[in-house]
Design an enzyme around this catalytic site. Structure first.
Site, PDB file in Angstrom:
ATOM      1  N   HIS A 241      -1.304   1.586  -3.360  1.00  0.00           N
ATOM      2  CA  HIS A 241      -2.538   1.825  -4.113  1.00  0.00           C
ATOM      3  C   HIS A 241      -3.569   0.736  -3.816  1.00  0.00           C
ATOM      4  O   HIS A 241      -4.768   0.985  -3.849  1.00  0.00           O
ATOM      5  CB  HIS A 241      -2.254   1.842  -5.619  1.00  0.00           C
ATOM      6  CG  HIS A 241      -1.481   3.032  -6.076  1.00  0.00           C
ATOM      7  ND1 HIS A 241      -0.108   3.084  -6.025  1.00  0.00           N
ATOM      8  CD2 HIS A 241      -1.889   4.209  -6.603  1.00  0.00           C
ATOM      9  CE1 HIS A 241       0.295   4.250  -6.502  1.00  0.00           C
ATOM     10  NE2 HIS A 241      -0.765   4.948  -6.862  1.00  0.00           N
ATOM     11  N   ASP A 314      -0.738  11.807  -0.103  1.00  0.00           N
ATOM     12  CA  ASP A 314      -0.872  11.046  -1.336  1.00  0.00           C
ATOM     13  C   ASP A 314      -2.378  10.891  -1.580  1.00  0.00           C
ATOM     14  O   ASP A 314      -3.200  11.236  -0.716  1.00  0.00           O
ATOM     15  CB  ASP A 314      -0.178   9.690  -1.196  1.00  0.00           C
ATOM     16  CG  ASP A 314       0.289   9.121  -2.534  1.00  0.00           C
ATOM     17  OD1 ASP A 314      -0.203   9.562  -3.580  1.00  0.00           O
ATOM     18  OD2 ASP A 314       1.152   8.228  -2.519  1.00  0.00           O
TER      19      ASP A 314
END
Length: 594
Positions: A241, A314
């Protein structure tokens, strides 16, 4: 609630011509005919799965309208669908999509209605991340199960399949047809900040069996399961992330470790596989993330593993995929690599227009888009979205959070709690000698936003089991004053329960000073089980693997002796002073047997 007749009218005969059942490829002729009638702009939209703020597709709160205008340039989900013709929408609790099951059902129906009323309208594939454990988007009153590592501690494929079946039934009832679960990563790095307890464990074979079982449960309930994160995110100390992890495994190790659960998922007929924003030089030495790697996605996943289903990225807002290329290049490169669904780009307008321009300029062919759209439409057809895109309030009431479902979650959780230390048989606690309990420790925010706090849940559960328990939250980094307050409170307790959360130096000080009071101390790891290695003086230690209510209640029952500790470690715990040595091996777990 719209009737099926309304749906058929809204789709201008599309649904009527696609009364689809049977194998994945049985209706390709009809689906290809649909694709041939789509405009290029509609085709581009079909590839995107996008977030949108609000509890309603047409009348969200003003704050959510403002957020949509700022981030997407539209006011509502319905406007986003009309402008971009997106093929999918992902729900988040922080986007205010998931207040309660009936509201979620209405949102799903509003999204389908908005899409089906468009020219050549198609049903939307609604998705979410409902892994259970520490990643949940739909909270109570839906049934919440233990997370993956807890299921790994229980070790029963039957439980994984039951989890998938019940969770799948509840998701389908509220209009969510694609779940980004299970995690197929093999967590071999205790320092992994992003996977950890989201993984079933460190043993590839055990993970593979549980992945396949959960897939069977979800897909048997009519929800697409998604194995993630290909080619394997289990051995990294960097969170994708916020950074760009590099996996240094050899090709041989990848085959023996990371690939095993994905092969099992494919054999189980997995509907979708999610890519990882990681560098994996042994599989592709270009320096590109796997999400943008043709050798990994087309060469290995499609070619070597023979996967024919949907590949979804993702989130494209994560730093791991944005490090090397701009937001306009990422979606184009992902499609060139072999991706089908483009998930949650930072700017839908930039990403959508970049794909459109790539086709207009000849960098991407329309035929390449058609390949991905065919896979996406096959999945929508297999899930029954062309025939029954809507859900009903009656279905929500009959299915979501039923007493039978909740009881099953409690039964499964009871098989996962792992007893690691129990000196002088301190546990189970005796209500006659240890009636007055102090519960301290970390209170991380609930994964679903609807449960907790952990100290309160434990105290309440223990009080209901016949103790008198008081909660005193001390946080993940307790100050000296907080530690002193907890130590003072311990003087008036018969025993202390302390929840540790990825233990910090300050938490370690708290526990050590509580032990020094002479009061019996029971520690409960409410996230990673590795905490125990840093607390050698604690006389009793349990691993609960998460801080959700269902797992904490199970731990309380074990502490009280109302349930036996049956979990076994699905990962090894290394010594804190010598990580090369294993303190507690895979399969370790004490019992209350005499």
């Amino acid at each position: 609630m719209p009737s099926r007749r309304t749906v058929l009218a809204a789709t201008a005969g599309v649904a009527a011509s696609l009364a689809i059942s049977g194998t994945a490829h049985a209706n390709d002729k009809k689906l290809r005919s649909l694709i041939s009638r789509m405009t290029l702009e509609e085709k581009v939209g079909q590839l995107f799965v996008m977030r949108v703020y609000g509890h309603s597709a047409t009348a969200p709160d003003q704050a959510d309208i403002d957020a949509n205008l700022k981030e997407i340039g539209v006011r509502t989900a319905a406007e986003m669908i009309a402008r971009y013709r997106v093929g999918g929408i992902i729900y988040f609790s922080w986007a205010h999509n998931t207040r309660d099951p009936h509201q979620i059902a209405d949102l799903s129906n509003g999204i389908q209605k908005a899409s089906l009323r468009q020219p050549r309208g198609l049903p939307v594939l609604v998705s979410t991340d409902q892994e259970h454990g520490i990643v949940c988007r739909v909270g109570e009153p839906a049934t919440l199960f233990p997370g993956a590592m807890a299921i790994g501690a229980g070790g029963a494929r039957k439980d994984a399949r039951t989890l998938g079946r019940i969770a799948g039934q509840e998701l389908r009832a509220i209009g969510i047809r694609q779940n980004y679960s299970p995690v197929a990563d093999v967590n071999v790095n205790p320092a992994n900040p992003v996977i950890g307890v989201r993984s079933f464990g460190s043993e590839a074979g055990a993970v593979a069996g549980l992945v396949a079982a959960e897939v069977a449960g979800y897909q048997g309930a009519g929800v697409a399961a998604t194995a993630k994160h290909f080619p394997g995110h289990g051995d990294t100390a960097v969170d994708s992330h916020y950074g760009f992890p590099v996996i240094t495994h050899s090709r041989e190790l990848w085959e023996k470790l990371d690939a095993v659960p994905f092969r099992a998922a494919i054999r189980a007929g997995i509907d979708s596989i999610m890519t990882a924003h990681i560098q994996f030089p042994a599989l592709d030495d270009s320096g590109d993330p796997a999400t943008l790697s043709h050798p990994i996605l087309t060469g290995i996943l499609r070619g070597e593993l023979g996967y024919e289903g949907v590949v979804v990225t993702d989130s494209l807002g994560m730093e791991g995929v944005r490090t090397k290329y701009g937001d306009d290049r990422v979606p184009v490169l992902a499609l060139k690599a072999g991706v089908d669904q483009l998930l949650n780009p930072p700017s839908l307008d930039i990403a959508w227009n970049a794909v459109l321009k790539a086709v207009q300029d000849g960098e991407l062919t329309e035929a390449r888009l058609d390949e991905s759209i065919l896979r996406i439409l096959r999945l929508k057809a297999r899930l029954g979205l062309f025939e029954e895109p809507y859900v009903s309030h009656g279905g929500v009431t009959r299915t979501v959070g039923t007493p039978a479902h909740l009881a099953e979650a409690d039964r499964i959780a009871e098989r996962t709690t792992t007893l690691l230390v129990n000196e002088r048989r301190l546990l189970p606690l005796n209500r006659n000698t240890h009636r007055k309990l102090l519960v301290v420790g970390a209170d991380p925010a609930s994964p679903s936003g609807t449960t907790g706090p952990p100290t309160g849940v434990l105290a309440t559960a223990l009080t209901e089991l016949g103790f008198t328990a008081t909660a005193l939250p001390t946080g993940t980094a307790p100050s000296a004053a907080t530690v002193a307050q907890a130590v003072a409170a311990a003087q008036d307790a018969d025993a202390v329960i302390v929840g540790t959360y990825n233990i910090t130096a300050a938490q370690k000080t708290l526990v050590e000073q509580l032990v020094a009071t002479g009061r019996p101390v029971v520690a409960v790891a409410i996230r990673n089980p590795y905490d125990v290695a840093r607390l050698p003086t604690v006389p009793a230690y349990l691993a609960a693997y998460s801080w959700t209510d269902v797992e904490l209640r199970a731990a309380a029952r074990v502490i009280a002796g109302k349930a036996a500790p049956r979990g076994k470690l699905p990962v090894p715990v290394q010594r804190a002073d010598d990580p090369a040595k294993v303190l507690y091996p895979v399969g370790y777990g004490l019992s209350y047997g005499r």
